[in-house]
Design a protein around this motif. Structure first.
Motif, mmCIF file in Angstrom:
data_model
loop_
_atom_site.group_PDB
_atom_site.id
_atom_site.type_symbol
_atom_site.label_atom_id
_atom_site.label_comp_id
_atom_site.label_asym_id
_atom_site.label_seq_id
_atom_site.Cartn_x
_atom_site.Cartn_y
_atom_site.Cartn_z
ATOM 1 N N LYS A 180 -3.451 -0.853 10.371
ATOM 2 C CA LYS A 180 -2.126 -1.394 10.671
ATOM 3 C C LYS A 180 -2.098 -1.919 12.099
ATOM 4 O O LYS A 180 -2.514 -1.229 13.032
ATOM 5 C CB LYS A 180 -1.057 -0.311 10.496
ATOM 6 N N CYS A 228 4.404 -4.345 3.613
ATOM 7 C CA CYS A 228 3.830 -3.181 2.935
ATOM 8 C C CYS A 228 4.674 -1.923 3.166
ATOM 9 O O CYS A 228 5.502 -1.860 4.080
ATOM 10 C CB CYS A 228 2.412 -2.925 3.445
ATOM 11 N N ASP A 229 4.436 -0.896 2.345
ATOM 12 C CA ASP A 229 5.079 0.395 2.565
ATOM 13 C C ASP A 229 4.320 1.167 3.641
ATOM 14 O O ASP A 229 3.392 0.640 4.272
ATOM 15 C CB ASP A 229 5.191 1.187 1.257
ATOM 16 N N GLU A 230 4.694 2.418 3.861
ATOM 17 C CA GLU A 230 4.111 3.194 4.952
ATOM 18 C C GLU A 230 2.632 3.515 4.735
ATOM 19 O O GLU A 230 1.929 3.924 5.664
ATOM 20 C CB GLU A 230 4.898 4.497 5.168
ATOM 21 N N THR A 231 2.128 3.301 3.519
ATOM 22 C CA THR A 231 0.704 3.537 3.247
ATOM 23 C C THR A 231 -0.117 2.258 3.328
ATOM 24 O O THR A 231 -1.339 2.297 3.143
ATOM 25 C CB THR A 231 0.510 4.158 1.858
ATOM 26 N N ASN A 251 0.443 -0.329 1.267
ATOM 27 C CA ASN A 251 0.355 -0.879 -0.087
ATOM 28 C C ASN A 251 1.728 -1.355 -0.554
ATOM 29 O O ASN A 251 2.680 -1.339 0.204
ATOM 30 C CB ASN A 251 -0.226 0.172 -1.040
ATOM 31 N N ASN A 252 1.804 -1.816 -1.809
ATOM 32 C CA ASN A 252 3.042 -2.401 -2.340
ATOM 33 C C ASN A 252 3.550 -3.508 -1.418
ATOM 34 O O ASN A 252 4.725 -3.561 -1.057
ATOM 35 C CB ASN A 252 4.117 -1.316 -2.524
ATOM 36 N N CYS A 253 2.627 -4.402 -1.066
ATOM 37 C CA CYS A 253 2.905 -5.448 -0.082
ATOM 38 C C CYS A 253 3.508 -6.686 -0.736
ATOM 39 O O CYS A 253 3.613 -6.775 -1.962
ATOM 40 C CB CYS A 253 1.603 -5.819 0.632
ATOM 41 N N ASP A 254 3.909 -7.642 0.097
ATOM 42 C CA ASP A 254 4.435 -8.910 -0.421
ATOM 43 C C ASP A 254 3.418 -9.551 -1.369
ATOM 44 O O ASP A 254 3.771 -10.092 -2.411
ATOM 45 C CB ASP A 254 4.736 -9.875 0.733
ATOM 46 N N GLN A 282 -0.085 -8.217 -3.040
ATOM 47 C CA GLN A 282 -0.981 -7.060 -3.212
ATOM 48 C C GLN A 282 -2.079 -7.475 -4.187
ATOM 49 O O GLN A 282 -1.986 -7.284 -5.389
ATOM 50 C CB GLN A 282 -0.201 -5.857 -3.750
#
Length: 252
Positions: free
Chosen positions: A101, A128-131, A133-136, A138
């Protein structure tokens, strides 16, 4: 058309969004080698700037030492307004995490071993989320429930060269074909599959050539400048198949 891919609006947009006429453009299609593929000596420093202003003036840093005779000679700098997650999607660099990050205004430097590393690939992910992942977009696992996105990411790809003595070339990292890595770095900032953020790649070869121990920068080792490669530049409607098939492929 005699060159049905080369003459598309998409390829024209890639060439227009980069400094192509200055010899500092990137791939717009798979056989765009004369524009996209670069070579540099294996001590070259690289800075991949995401969301560049276009007013950057190149290098103001040197490579720190990394673990086991490696050099931190590949730097990623985030000039975007939000955090970027850098995903290593090809061969993994051995001393760095696969997902990094970088906050706005921040940088991260990757350590490249002197034995080289073939077939690396780096993707910048946003939203993305805090991990991370689940990005714009992916495009690599873990995929969301609806499946992964097409691989349209902006990317930096490199086979980093082997900086060892000629008599110990057997120590060089092996390519996918089982051969020792070449002396040279081979790299690109390909937009063949798409792009998600504009970028520039600045290089500093230290005045060395593509041959071991020989001074003199090569004209094949150049910056890649694509600060105008924005989403607005991408064509949204283009015919890519003959009219008789009555099929339309939408690019966005």
């Amino acid at each position: 058309a005699p060159n049905p891919i080369r003459e598309t609006q998409y390829v024209a947009a890639v060439h227009r969004g980069c400094a192509t006429e200055m010899g500092k453009g990137t791939y717009g299609y798979a056989f765009d080698d004369g524009i996209g593929l670069k070579q540099c000596p294996p001590m070259t420093l690289y800075e991949w700037i995401l969301c560049p202003t276009g007013n950057e003036e190149g290098f103001a840093w040197s490579a720190d030492d990394g673990p086991r005779d490696s050099k931190k000679r590949f730097r990623v700098t985030n000039h975007c307004s939000k955090a970027i997650w850098i995903q290593s999607a090809g061969q993994q660099l051995p001393f760095d995490p696969a997902l990094v990050k970088i906050e706005p205004g921040g940088s991260y430097s990757y350590a490249v071993p002197k034995e080289g590393v073939p077939s690396t690939r780096f993707l910048p992910k946003t939203g993305c989320d805090e991990t991370g992942n689940n990005c714009d977009v992916q495009s690599v696992p873990p995929c969301p429930a609806e499946g992964c996105s097409p691989p349209i990411d902006t990317k930096f790809e490199a086979s980093f060269g082997c900086l060892v003595e000629a008599e110990t070339r057997s120590q060089c990292a092996k390519t996918g074909q089982g051969l020792p890595s070449t002396y040279q770095d081979w790299w690109d900032g390909s937009a063949v599959d798409g792009w998600t953020v504009p970028f520039s790649i600045y290089v500093n070869d230290g005045g060395w050539s593509l041959a071991p121990g020989v001074k003199g920068s090569s004209n094949q080792c150049k910056d890649v400048l694509c600060p105008s490669l924005t989403q607005e530049l991408c064509p949204t409607k283009e015919w890519l198949t003959p009219d008789k098939h009555k099929e339309r492929i939408m690019l966005s």
